[in-house]
Design a protein around this motif. Structure first.
Motif, mmCIF file in Angstrom:
data_model
loop_
_atom_site.group_PDB
_atom_site.id
_atom_site.type_symbol
_atom_site.label_atom_id
_atom_site.label_comp_id
_atom_site.label_asym_id
_atom_site.label_seq_id
_atom_site.Cartn_x
_atom_site.Cartn_y
_atom_site.Cartn_z
ATOM 1 N N THR A 6 0.855 -1.182 0.000
ATOM 2 C CA THR A 6 0.000 0.000 0.000
ATOM 3 C C THR A 6 0.888 1.228 0.000
ATOM 4 O O THR A 6 1.330 1.695 1.042
ATOM 5 N N THR A 7 1.179 1.694 -1.191
ATOM 6 C CA THR A 7 2.107 2.814 -1.324
ATOM 7 C C THR A 7 1.340 4.099 -1.578
ATOM 8 O O THR A 7 1.608 4.813 -2.517
ATOM 9 N N THR A 8 0.361 4.340 -0.748
ATOM 10 C CA THR A 8 -0.359 5.597 -0.866
ATOM 11 C C THR A 8 0.592 6.727 -0.519
ATOM 12 O O THR A 8 1.310 6.644 0.464
ATOM 13 N N PRO A 9 0.632 7.763 -1.366
ATOM 14 C CA PRO A 9 1.503 8.893 -1.031
ATOM 15 C C PRO A 9 1.088 9.525 0.293
ATOM 16 O O PRO A 9 -0.063 9.407 0.731
ATOM 17 N N ALA A 10 2.071 10.175 0.918
ATOM 18 C CA ALA A 10 1.832 10.743 2.244
ATOM 19 C C ALA A 10 0.645 11.699 2.238
ATOM 20 O O ALA A 10 -0.081 11.814 3.211
ATOM 21 N N SER A 11 0.459 12.350 1.092
ATOM 22 C CA SER A 11 -0.607 13.345 1.010
ATOM 23 C C SER A 11 -1.931 12.720 0.575
ATOM 24 O O SER A 11 -2.837 13.420 0.159
ATOM 25 N N GLY A 12 -1.998 11.388 0.634
ATOM 26 C CA GLY A 12 -3.157 10.679 0.106
ATOM 27 C C GLY A 12 -4.484 11.172 0.664
ATOM 28 O O GLY A 12 -5.448 11.339 -0.078
ATOM 29 N N THR A 13 -4.522 11.397 1.959
ATOM 30 C CA THR A 13 -5.795 11.760 2.557
ATOM 31 C C THR A 13 -6.205 13.180 2.220
ATOM 32 O O THR A 13 -7.379 13.485 2.113
ATOM 33 N N THR A 14 -5.189 14.026 2.037
ATOM 34 C CA THR A 14 -5.491 15.429 1.796
ATOM 35 C C THR A 14 -5.410 15.790 0.318
ATOM 36 O O THR A 14 -5.325 16.945 -0.034
ATOM 37 N N ALA A 15 -5.422 14.759 -0.553
ATOM 38 C CA ALA A 15 -5.265 15.016 -1.977
ATOM 39 C C ALA A 15 -6.350 15.954 -2.487
ATOM 40 O O ALA A 15 -7.530 15.786 -2.206
ATOM 41 N N VAL A 16 -5.906 16.948 -3.254
ATOM 42 C CA VAL A 16 -6.860 17.883 -3.839
ATOM 43 C C VAL A 16 -7.593 17.157 -4.968
ATOM 44 O O VAL A 16 -7.030 16.317 -5.644
ATOM 45 N N GLU A 17 -8.834 17.503 -5.156
ATOM 46 C CA GLU A 17 -9.630 16.816 -6.178
ATOM 47 C C GLU A 17 -9.026 17.008 -7.579
ATOM 48 O O GLU A 17 -9.054 16.121 -8.400
ATOM 49 N N GLY A 18 -8.419 18.169 -7.816
ATOM 50 C CA GLY A 18 -7.830 18.446 -9.116
ATOM 51 C C GLY A 18 -6.648 17.542 -9.444
ATOM 52 O O GLY A 18 -6.239 17.448 -10.586
ATOM 53 N N GLU A 19 -6.049 16.861 -8.435
ATOM 54 C CA GLU A 19 -4.891 16.006 -8.678
ATOM 55 C C GLU A 19 -5.267 14.611 -9.150
ATOM 56 O O GLU A 19 -4.407 13.807 -9.419
ATOM 57 N N ARG A 20 -6.557 14.295 -9.231
ATOM 58 C CA ARG A 20 -6.986 12.975 -9.710
ATOM 59 C C ARG A 20 -6.644 12.840 -11.191
ATOM 60 O O ARG A 20 -6.919 13.719 -11.985
ATOM 61 N N TYR A 21 -6.068 11.695 -11.546
ATOM 62 C CA TYR A 21 -5.708 11.493 -12.945
ATOM 63 C C TYR A 21 -6.643 10.471 -13.571
ATOM 64 O O TYR A 21 -7.144 9.573 -12.906
ATOM 65 N N SER A 22 -6.863 10.611 -14.843
ATOM 66 C CA SER A 22 -7.772 9.721 -15.555
ATOM 67 C C SER A 22 -7.203 9.517 -16.955
ATOM 68 O O SER A 22 -6.250 10.197 -17.343
ATOM 69 N N PRO A 23 -7.768 8.594 -17.742
ATOM 70 C CA PRO A 23 -7.280 8.434 -19.118
ATOM 71 C C PRO A 23 -7.335 9.725 -19.916
ATOM 72 O O PRO A 23 -6.502 9.968 -20.778
ATOM 73 N N GLU A 24 -8.318 10.596 -19.607
ATOM 74 C CA GLU A 24 -8.399 11.858 -20.346
ATOM 75 C C GLU A 24 -7.404 12.868 -19.795
ATOM 76 O O GLU A 24 -7.012 13.788 -20.496
ATOM 77 N N ASN A 25 -7.039 12.676 -18.554
ATOM 78 C CA ASN A 25 -6.182 13.648 -17.878
ATOM 79 C C ASN A 25 -5.007 12.923 -17.233
ATOM 80 O O ASN A 25 -4.943 12.797 -16.023
#
Ligand code: SF4
Ligand code: FES
Lengths: 161, 255
Positions: A6-25
Protein backbone atom coordinates in the motif's frame (compact mmCIF):
# COMPACT_ATOMS: atom_id res chain seq x y z
CA UNK A 1 -2.02 -14.68 -4.52
CA UNK A 2 -1.05 -11.07 -4.56
CA UNK A 3 0.15 -8.88 -1.79
CA UNK A 4 0.05 -5.24 -2.65
CA UNK A 5 2.32 -2.71 -1.09
CA UNK A 6 0.00 0.00 0.00
CA UNK A 7 2.11 2.81 -1.32
CA UNK A 8 -0.36 5.60 -0.87
CA UNK A 9 1.50 8.89 -1.03
CA UNK A 10 1.83 10.74 2.24
CA UNK A 11 -0.61 13.34 1.01
CA UNK A 12 -3.16 10.68 0.11
CA UNK A 13 -5.79 11.76 2.56
CA UNK A 14 -5.49 15.43 1.80
CA UNK A 15 -5.27 15.02 -1.98
CA UNK A 16 -6.86 17.88 -3.84
CA UNK A 17 -9.63 16.82 -6.18
CA UNK A 18 -7.83 18.45 -9.12
CA UNK A 19 -4.89 16.01 -8.68
CA UNK A 20 -6.99 12.98 -9.71
CA UNK A 21 -5.71 11.49 -12.94
CA UNK A 22 -7.77 9.72 -15.55
CA UNK A 23 -7.28 8.43 -19.12
CA UNK A 24 -8.40 11.86 -20.35
CA UNK A 25 -6.18 13.65 -17.88
CA UNK A 26 -3.00 11.57 -17.47
CA UNK A 27 -0.20 12.57 -15.14
CA UNK A 28 2.86 14.14 -16.74
CA UNK A 29 5.64 11.65 -17.46
CA UNK A 30 9.14 12.42 -16.24
CA UNK A 31 11.41 13.14 -19.20
CA UNK A 32 15.14 12.57 -18.80
CA UNK A 33 17.32 15.66 -19.11
CA UNK A 34 18.38 16.75 -22.61
CA UNK A 35 16.87 13.93 -24.64
CA UNK A 36 18.07 13.54 -28.22
CA UNK A 37 15.60 14.64 -30.86
CA UNK A 38 15.67 15.35 -34.59
CA UNK A 39 16.53 18.91 -33.63
CA UNK A 40 19.71 17.92 -31.81
CA UNK A 41 22.48 20.10 -33.28
CA UNK A 42 24.51 18.52 -36.05
CA UNK A 43 28.22 17.90 -36.02
CA UNK A 44 30.39 20.95 -35.44
CA UNK A 45 33.30 19.33 -37.30
CA UNK A 46 36.03 20.35 -34.89
CA UNK A 47 38.63 18.16 -33.25
CA UNK A 48 38.42 19.89 -29.89
CA UNK A 49 37.12 16.86 -28.01
CA UNK A 50 39.71 14.62 -29.66
CA UNK A 51 42.57 16.88 -28.59
CA UNK A 52 41.04 17.27 -25.15
CA UNK A 53 40.90 13.51 -24.73
CA UNK A 54 44.49 13.06 -25.94
CA UNK A 55 45.71 15.92 -23.75
CA UNK A 56 44.23 14.28 -20.66
CA UNK A 57 46.14 11.06 -21.35
CA UNK A 58 49.48 12.66 -22.24
CA UNK A 59 49.46 15.34 -19.53
CA UNK A 60 48.41 12.67 -17.06
CA UNK A 61 51.51 10.61 -17.79
CA UNK A 62 53.78 13.65 -17.49
CA UNK A 63 52.06 14.84 -14.32
CA UNK A 64 52.70 11.53 -12.59
CA UNK A 65 56.44 12.17 -12.79
CA UNK A 66 56.27 15.91 -12.19
CA UNK A 67 53.98 15.73 -9.17
CA UNK A 68 55.59 12.71 -7.51
CA UNK A 69 59.01 14.32 -8.04
CA UNK A 70 57.71 17.58 -6.62
CA UNK A 71 56.21 15.88 -3.56
CA UNK A 72 59.40 13.90 -2.92
CA UNK A 73 61.59 16.98 -3.09
CA UNK A 74 59.27 19.15 -1.00
CA UNK A 75 58.07 16.70 1.62
CA UNK A 76 60.33 13.65 1.88
CA UNK A 77 63.93 14.13 0.84
CA UNK A 78 66.45 16.22 2.77
CA UNK A 79 64.66 16.77 6.05
CA UNK A 80 61.11 16.81 4.76
CA UNK A 81 58.64 19.62 4.92
CA UNK A 82 60.42 21.51 7.72
CA UNK A 83 63.16 22.61 5.35
CA UNK A 84 60.73 24.41 3.04
CA UNK A 85 61.12 28.14 3.55
CA UNK A 86 61.43 31.29 1.52
CA UNK A 87 65.15 30.70 1.18
CA UNK A 88 64.55 27.14 -0.05
CA UNK A 89 62.17 28.32 -2.75
CA UNK A 90 64.47 31.16 -3.69
CA UNK A 91 67.34 28.71 -4.00
CA UNK A 92 65.41 26.38 -6.27
CA UNK A 93 64.05 29.12 -8.51
CA UNK A 94 67.55 30.42 -9.09
CA UNK A 95 67.89 27.50 -11.50
CA UNK A 96 65.99 27.66 -14.82
CA UNK A 97 65.50 23.88 -14.57
CA UNK A 98 63.28 24.14 -11.50
CA UNK A 99 61.53 27.18 -12.89
CA UNK A 100 60.67 25.21 -16.00
CA UNK A 101 59.60 22.20 -13.89
CA UNK A 102 57.24 24.28 -11.79
CA UNK A 103 55.93 26.21 -14.77
CA UNK A 104 55.15 23.05 -16.77
CA UNK A 105 53.63 21.43 -13.72
CA UNK A 106 51.44 24.47 -13.06
CA UNK A 107 50.13 24.68 -16.61
CA UNK A 108 49.60 20.97 -17.09
CA UNK A 109 47.95 20.45 -13.71
CA UNK A 110 45.65 23.44 -14.12
CA UNK A 111 44.61 22.56 -17.67
CA UNK A 112 44.26 18.87 -16.80
CA UNK A 113 42.14 19.69 -13.79
CA UNK A 114 40.07 22.29 -15.61
CA UNK A 115 39.34 19.92 -18.48
CA UNK A 116 38.35 17.24 -16.00
CA UNK A 117 36.02 19.68 -14.27
CA UNK A 118 34.59 20.72 -17.64
CA UNK A 119 33.83 17.06 -18.31
CA UNK A 120 32.16 16.68 -14.94
CA UNK A 121 30.05 19.79 -15.52
CA UNK A 122 29.03 18.44 -18.94
CA UNK A 123 28.10 15.14 -17.36
CA UNK A 124 26.18 16.42 -14.37
CA UNK A 125 24.75 19.89 -15.02
CA UNK A 126 21.32 19.33 -16.47
CA UNK A 127 20.14 22.82 -17.30
CA UNK A 128 21.94 24.84 -19.96
CA UNK A 129 22.07 27.87 -17.68
CA UNK A 130 23.71 25.94 -14.85
CA UNK A 131 26.23 24.56 -17.30
CA UNK A 132 27.07 27.97 -18.65
CA UNK A 133 27.63 29.66 -15.29
CA UNK A 134 29.57 26.77 -13.79
CA UNK A 135 31.86 26.87 -16.81
CA UNK A 136 32.29 30.64 -16.58
CA UNK A 137 33.31 30.20 -12.95
CA UNK A 138 35.67 27.36 -13.83
CA UNK A 139 37.39 29.16 -16.69
CA UNK A 140 37.77 32.36 -14.67
CA UNK A 141 39.33 30.53 -11.74
CA UNK A 142 41.62 28.56 -14.05
CA UNK A 143 42.82 31.58 -15.99
CA UNK A 144 43.41 33.54 -12.80
CA UNK A 145 45.44 30.77 -11.17
CA UNK A 146 47.53 30.07 -14.26
CA UNK A 147 48.30 33.73 -14.85
CA UNK A 148 49.08 34.46 -11.21
CA UNK A 149 51.34 31.39 -10.93
CA UNK A 150 53.17 32.20 -14.15
CA UNK A 151 53.63 35.80 -13.07
CA UNK A 152 55.14 34.72 -9.74
CA UNK A 153 57.52 32.23 -11.32
CA UNK A 154 58.86 34.79 -13.80
CA UNK A 155 58.95 37.88 -11.59
CA UNK A 156 60.13 36.19 -8.41
CA UNK A 157 62.57 38.41 -6.55
CA UNK A 158 64.75 36.60 -3.98
CA UNK A 159 65.78 39.92 -2.38
CA UNK A 160 62.27 41.07 -1.69
CA UNK A 161 62.92 41.72 2.02
CA UNK B 1 -0.58 -24.04 -3.86
CA UNK B 2 -2.84 -24.99 -1.03
CA UNK B 3 -4.64 -27.59 -3.15
CA UNK B 4 -1.49 -29.60 -3.80
CA UNK B 5 -2.04 -32.04 -0.93
CA UNK B 6 -5.64 -32.63 -1.94
CA UNK B 7 -4.66 -33.49 -5.48
CA UNK B 8 -1.92 -35.85 -4.40
CA UNK B 9 -3.79 -39.22 -4.49
CA UNK B 10 -5.34 -38.84 -7.92
CA UNK B 11 -2.88 -36.59 -9.81
CA UNK B 12 0.63 -37.86 -9.11
CA UNK B 13 2.04 -36.49 -12.36
CA UNK B 14 0.67 -33.01 -11.79
CA UNK B 15 2.08 -33.08 -8.29
CA UNK B 16 5.61 -33.95 -9.39
CA UNK B 17 5.46 -31.04 -11.82
CA UNK B 18 4.16 -28.76 -9.09
CA UNK B 19 6.87 -29.84 -6.68
CA UNK B 20 9.46 -28.25 -8.95
CA UNK B 21 7.87 -24.96 -8.23
CA UNK B 22 9.11 -22.54 -5.68
CA UNK B 23 7.54 -19.42 -4.28
CA UNK B 24 9.14 -16.28 -5.61
CA UNK B 25 8.40 -12.65 -4.87
CA UNK B 26 8.56 -10.28 -7.83
CA UNK B 27 8.87 -6.66 -6.82
CA UNK B 28 7.82 -4.68 -9.86
CA UNK B 29 8.05 -0.93 -10.36
CA UNK B 30 4.59 0.14 -11.47
CA UNK B 31 3.71 3.45 -13.07
CA UNK B 32 0.41 4.39 -14.61
CA UNK B 33 -0.01 8.07 -15.46
CA UNK B 34 -3.77 7.55 -15.77
CA UNK B 35 -3.98 6.76 -12.07
CA UNK B 36 -1.10 8.48 -10.31
CA UNK B 37 1.89 10.68 -11.03
CA UNK B 38 4.03 8.56 -8.75
CA UNK B 39 5.64 5.24 -9.50
CA UNK B 40 5.54 2.60 -6.78
CA UNK B 41 6.77 -0.90 -6.07
CA UNK B 42 4.25 -3.73 -6.08
CA UNK B 43 4.97 -7.24 -4.83
CA UNK B 44 3.64 -10.32 -6.60
CA UNK B 45 4.16 -13.68 -4.93
CA UNK B 46 3.86 -16.53 -7.41
CA UNK B 47 4.68 -20.23 -7.58
CA UNK B 48 6.94 -20.91 -10.50
CA UNK B 49 9.55 -23.36 -11.72
CA UNK B 50 12.96 -21.76 -11.07
CA UNK B 51 14.11 -22.99 -14.48
CA UNK B 52 11.61 -20.64 -16.08
CA UNK B 53 12.62 -17.18 -17.19
CA UNK B 54 11.68 -13.81 -15.73
CA UNK B 55 9.57 -13.24 -18.85
CA UNK B 56 7.52 -16.35 -18.02
CA UNK B 57 6.97 -14.98 -14.53
CA UNK B 58 5.80 -11.66 -15.98
CA UNK B 59 3.44 -13.56 -18.26
CA UNK B 60 2.10 -15.54 -15.34
CA UNK B 61 1.53 -12.35 -13.38
CA UNK B 62 -0.12 -10.59 -16.32
CA UNK B 63 -2.27 -13.55 -17.32
CA UNK B 64 -3.25 -14.83 -13.90
CA UNK B 65 -2.81 -12.06 -11.35
CA UNK B 66 -2.98 -8.57 -12.77
CA UNK B 67 -3.83 -7.92 -16.40
CA UNK B 68 -2.81 -4.27 -16.13
CA UNK B 69 0.89 -5.10 -15.86
CA UNK B 70 2.46 -3.67 -19.00
CA UNK B 71 5.69 -4.67 -20.69
CA UNK B 72 7.08 -5.21 -24.18
CA UNK B 73 8.06 -8.55 -25.59
CA UNK B 74 7.87 -10.10 -28.96
CA UNK B 75 10.11 -13.02 -29.83
CA UNK B 76 10.65 -14.30 -26.27
CA UNK B 77 13.95 -15.80 -27.46
CA UNK B 78 16.50 -13.03 -27.20
CA UNK B 79 16.32 -11.89 -30.82
CA UNK B 80 13.97 -8.92 -31.10
CA UNK B 81 15.40 -6.83 -28.26
CA UNK B 82 12.08 -5.57 -26.95
CA UNK B 83 12.21 -6.75 -23.35
CA UNK B 84 15.32 -5.20 -21.89
CA UNK B 85 14.59 -4.28 -18.28
CA UNK B 86 16.38 -3.68 -15.04
CA UNK B 87 16.22 -6.95 -13.11
CA UNK B 88 17.80 -6.95 -9.65
CA UNK B 89 19.49 -3.68 -10.54
CA UNK B 90 21.10 -4.95 -13.75
CA UNK B 91 19.94 -4.46 -17.31
CA UNK B 92 19.01 -7.79 -18.86
CA UNK B 93 16.58 -9.33 -21.29
CA UNK B 94 13.69 -10.83 -19.31
CA UNK B 95 13.51 -13.63 -21.88
CA UNK B 96 17.13 -14.66 -21.32
CA UNK B 97 17.25 -14.49 -17.52
CA UNK B 98 16.47 -17.68 -15.61
CA UNK B 99 14.87 -17.25 -12.22
CA UNK B 100 17.27 -19.74 -10.63
CA UNK B 101 20.21 -17.50 -11.59
CA UNK B 102 18.78 -14.59 -9.60
CA UNK B 103 18.68 -15.80 -5.99
CA UNK B 104 14.91 -16.41 -5.87
CA UNK B 105 15.04 -16.59 -2.06
CA UNK B 106 14.98 -12.80 -2.03
CA UNK B 107 12.45 -10.60 -3.84
CA UNK B 108 13.42 -10.11 -7.48
CA UNK B 109 13.11 -6.48 -8.49
CA UNK B 110 11.98 -5.62 -12.00
CA UNK B 111 11.86 -2.06 -13.29
CA UNK B 112 12.05 -0.13 -16.53
CA UNK B 113 15.45 0.67 -18.02
CA UNK B 114 16.85 4.01 -16.91
CA UNK B 115 17.53 7.22 -18.78
CA UNK B 116 14.45 7.06 -20.99
CA UNK B 117 10.94 8.34 -20.29
CA UNK B 118 8.81 5.71 -18.56
CA UNK B 119 5.41 5.65 -20.28
CA UNK B 120 3.78 2.87 -18.28
CA UNK B 121 5.14 0.18 -15.94
CA UNK B 122 8.10 -1.34 -17.81
CA UNK B 123 7.59 0.49 -21.10
CA UNK B 124 9.87 3.40 -21.97
CA UNK B 125 9.90 5.82 -24.85
CA UNK B 126 12.66 4.46 -27.11
CA UNK B 127 12.56 7.41 -29.51
CA UNK B 128 15.71 9.22 -28.26
CA UNK B 129 17.55 5.90 -28.43
CA UNK B 130 16.52 5.31 -32.03
CA UNK B 131 17.22 8.93 -32.90
CA UNK B 132 20.85 8.44 -31.87
CA UNK B 133 20.87 5.22 -33.90
CA UNK B 134 19.54 7.02 -36.99
CA UNK B 135 22.05 9.82 -36.52
CA UNK B 136 25.02 7.52 -37.18
CA UNK B 137 23.57 6.43 -40.54
CA UNK B 138 23.30 2.70 -39.88
CA UNK B 139 23.05 1.58 -43.51
CA UNK B 140 25.44 0.69 -46.31
CA UNK B 141 26.66 3.71 -48.25
CA UNK B 142 28.57 3.14 -51.47
CA UNK B 143 29.37 5.00 -54.68
CA UNK B 144 29.44 3.85 -58.27
CA UNK B 145 27.36 1.21 -59.95
CA UNK B 146 25.77 -1.56 -58.03
CA UNK B 147 27.50 -4.86 -58.80
CA UNK B 148 25.41 -7.47 -60.64
CA UNK B 149 26.29 -10.11 -58.07
CA UNK B 150 26.90 -9.68 -54.34
CA UNK B 151 29.47 -7.29 -52.89
CA UNK B 152 32.37 -9.59 -52.17
CA UNK B 153 34.40 -9.45 -48.98
CA UNK B 154 37.16 -11.63 -47.59
CA UNK B 155 36.53 -13.70 -44.49
CA UNK B 156 39.09 -11.61 -42.61
CA UNK B 157 37.36 -8.36 -43.60
CA UNK B 158 34.04 -9.79 -42.42
CA UNK B 159 35.61 -10.89 -39.15
CA UNK B 160 36.78 -7.32 -38.47
CA UNK B 161 33.29 -6.14 -37.48
CA UNK B 162 31.65 -9.47 -36.67
CA UNK B 163 31.13 -8.67 -33.00
CA UNK B 164 29.08 -5.53 -33.64
CA UNK B 165 26.77 -7.19 -36.19
CA UNK B 166 25.19 -9.07 -33.30
CA UNK B 167 23.41 -6.04 -31.83
CA UNK B 168 19.63 -6.40 -31.45
CA UNK B 169 19.02 -2.76 -30.41
CA UNK B 170 17.63 -3.67 -27.02
CA UNK B 171 19.03 -0.49 -25.38
CA UNK B 172 20.37 -2.42 -22.40
CA UNK B 173 23.80 -0.87 -22.94
CA UNK B 174 22.75 2.73 -23.54
CA UNK B 175 20.36 2.71 -20.59
CA UNK B 176 23.09 1.36 -18.29
CA UNK B 177 25.48 4.17 -19.17
CA UNK B 178 25.88 6.83 -16.45
CA UNK B 179 26.87 9.45 -19.02
CA UNK B 180 23.64 8.80 -20.92
CA UNK B 181 21.57 8.95 -17.73
CA UNK B 182 22.69 12.51 -17.14
CA UNK B 183 22.91 13.73 -20.69
CA UNK B 184 20.68 12.24 -23.35
CA UNK B 185 22.59 14.14 -26.01
CA UNK B 186 25.37 11.55 -25.78
CA UNK B 187 25.02 9.08 -28.64
CA UNK B 188 25.26 6.16 -26.24
CA UNK B 189 26.96 2.80 -26.69
CA UNK B 190 24.36 1.22 -28.99
CA UNK B 191 24.64 3.95 -31.63
CA UNK B 192 28.44 3.70 -31.52
CA UNK B 193 28.29 -0.10 -31.82
CA UNK B 194 26.14 0.24 -34.92
CA UNK B 195 28.40 2.90 -36.37
CA UNK B 196 31.35 0.58 -35.71
CA UNK B 197 29.58 -2.13 -37.69
CA UNK B 198 29.76 0.06 -40.83
CA UNK B 199 32.95 2.02 -40.14
CA UNK B 200 34.96 -1.20 -40.17
CA UNK B 201 33.05 -2.80 -43.06
CA UNK B 202 35.37 -2.89 -46.11
CA UNK B 203 32.35 -2.58 -48.46
CA UNK B 204 31.12 0.67 -46.94
CA UNK B 205 32.40 4.06 -48.09
CA UNK B 206 30.99 6.47 -45.53
CA UNK B 207 33.25 5.52 -42.62
CA UNK B 208 34.77 9.01 -42.70
CA UNK B 209 31.36 10.66 -42.30
CA UNK B 210 30.41 8.43 -39.40
CA UNK B 211 33.76 9.05 -37.72
CA UNK B 212 33.17 12.77 -38.14
CA UNK B 213 29.75 12.45 -36.49
CA UNK B 214 31.18 10.50 -33.55
CA UNK B 215 34.11 12.93 -33.23
CA UNK B 216 31.74 15.61 -32.00
CA UNK B 217 31.17 16.69 -28.43
CA UNK B 218 28.40 14.15 -27.84
CA UNK B 219 30.30 11.37 -29.54
CA UNK B 220 32.82 8.77 -28.44
CA UNK B 221 34.92 11.19 -26.38
CA UNK B 222 32.20 11.32 -23.73
CA UNK B 223 32.74 7.63 -23.00
CA UNK B 224 34.30 7.17 -19.54
CA UNK B 225 35.09 3.47 -20.07
CA UNK B 226 32.77 2.51 -17.24
CA UNK B 227 32.21 -0.91 -18.88
CA UNK B 228 28.54 -0.91 -17.80
CA UNK B 229 27.58 -1.44 -21.44
CA UNK B 230 29.78 -4.49 -21.89
CA UNK B 231 28.34 -5.97 -18.69
CA UNK B 232 24.79 -5.24 -19.78
CA UNK B 233 24.86 -6.48 -23.37
CA UNK B 234 22.75 -9.65 -23.61
CA UNK B 235 24.48 -10.53 -26.89
CA UNK B 236 27.91 -10.53 -25.29
CA UNK B 237 29.18 -7.76 -27.55
CA UNK B 238 32.37 -6.17 -26.26
CA UNK B 239 30.77 -2.75 -26.41
CA UNK B 240 33.48 -0.76 -24.63
CA UNK B 241 36.09 -2.33 -26.91
CA UNK B 242 34.09 -1.28 -29.98
CA UNK B 243 33.94 2.28 -28.64
CA UNK B 244 37.69 2.21 -28.00
CA UNK B 245 38.28 1.04 -31.57
CA UNK B 246 36.32 4.00 -32.89
CA UNK B 247 38.40 6.33 -30.69
CA UNK B 248 41.56 4.71 -32.01
CA UNK B 249 40.39 5.07 -35.62
CA UNK B 250 39.75 8.78 -34.99
CA UNK B 251 43.21 9.30 -33.51
CA UNK B 252 45.09 7.36 -36.17
CA UNK B 253 43.10 9.20 -38.86
CA UNK B 254 44.29 12.50 -37.41
CA UNK B 255 47.94 11.64 -36.81
S1 SF4 C 1 25.09 -3.48 -28.06
FE1 SF4 C 1 24.14 -5.17 -26.86
S2 SF4 C 1 23.14 -4.09 -25.13
FE2 SF4 C 1 23.53 -2.54 -26.68
S3 SF4 C 1 21.63 -2.40 -27.89
FE3 SF4 C 1 23.02 -3.86 -28.95
S4 SF4 C 1 22.47 -5.89 -28.15
FE4 SF4 C 1 21.56 -4.37 -26.75
S1 FES D 1 11.30 -10.83 -26.22
FE1 FES D 1 12.55 -10.61 -27.99
S2 FES D 1 14.48 -10.26 -27.04
FE2 FES D 1 13.29 -10.81 -25.32
Amino acid sequence: MTTENTTTPASGTTAVEGERYSPENPAPVIEPPRARTTRTPRSTRTNFELYGWLFMRLSGILLVFLVIGHLLIQLVLDGGVSKVSFAFVAGRWASPFWMAWDLIMLWLAMLHGANGMRTIINDYAQRDNTRFWLKVLLYTATTFTILLGTLVIFTFDPNIR
Amino acid sequence: MSTATVEKPEAGAADSAASHKITVTFRIRRFNPEISADASWQDFVIDIDPKERVLDALHQIKWEEDGTLTFRRSCAHGICGSDAMRINGRNRLACKTLIKDLNPAKPITVEAIKGLTVLKDLIVDMEPFFQAYRDVMPFLITSGNEPTRERRQSAADRERFDDTTKCILCAACTSSCPVFWNDGQYFGPAAIVNAHRFIFDSRDEAGEQRLEILNDKDGVWRCRTTFNCTDACPRGIEVTKAIAEVKQALITRRF
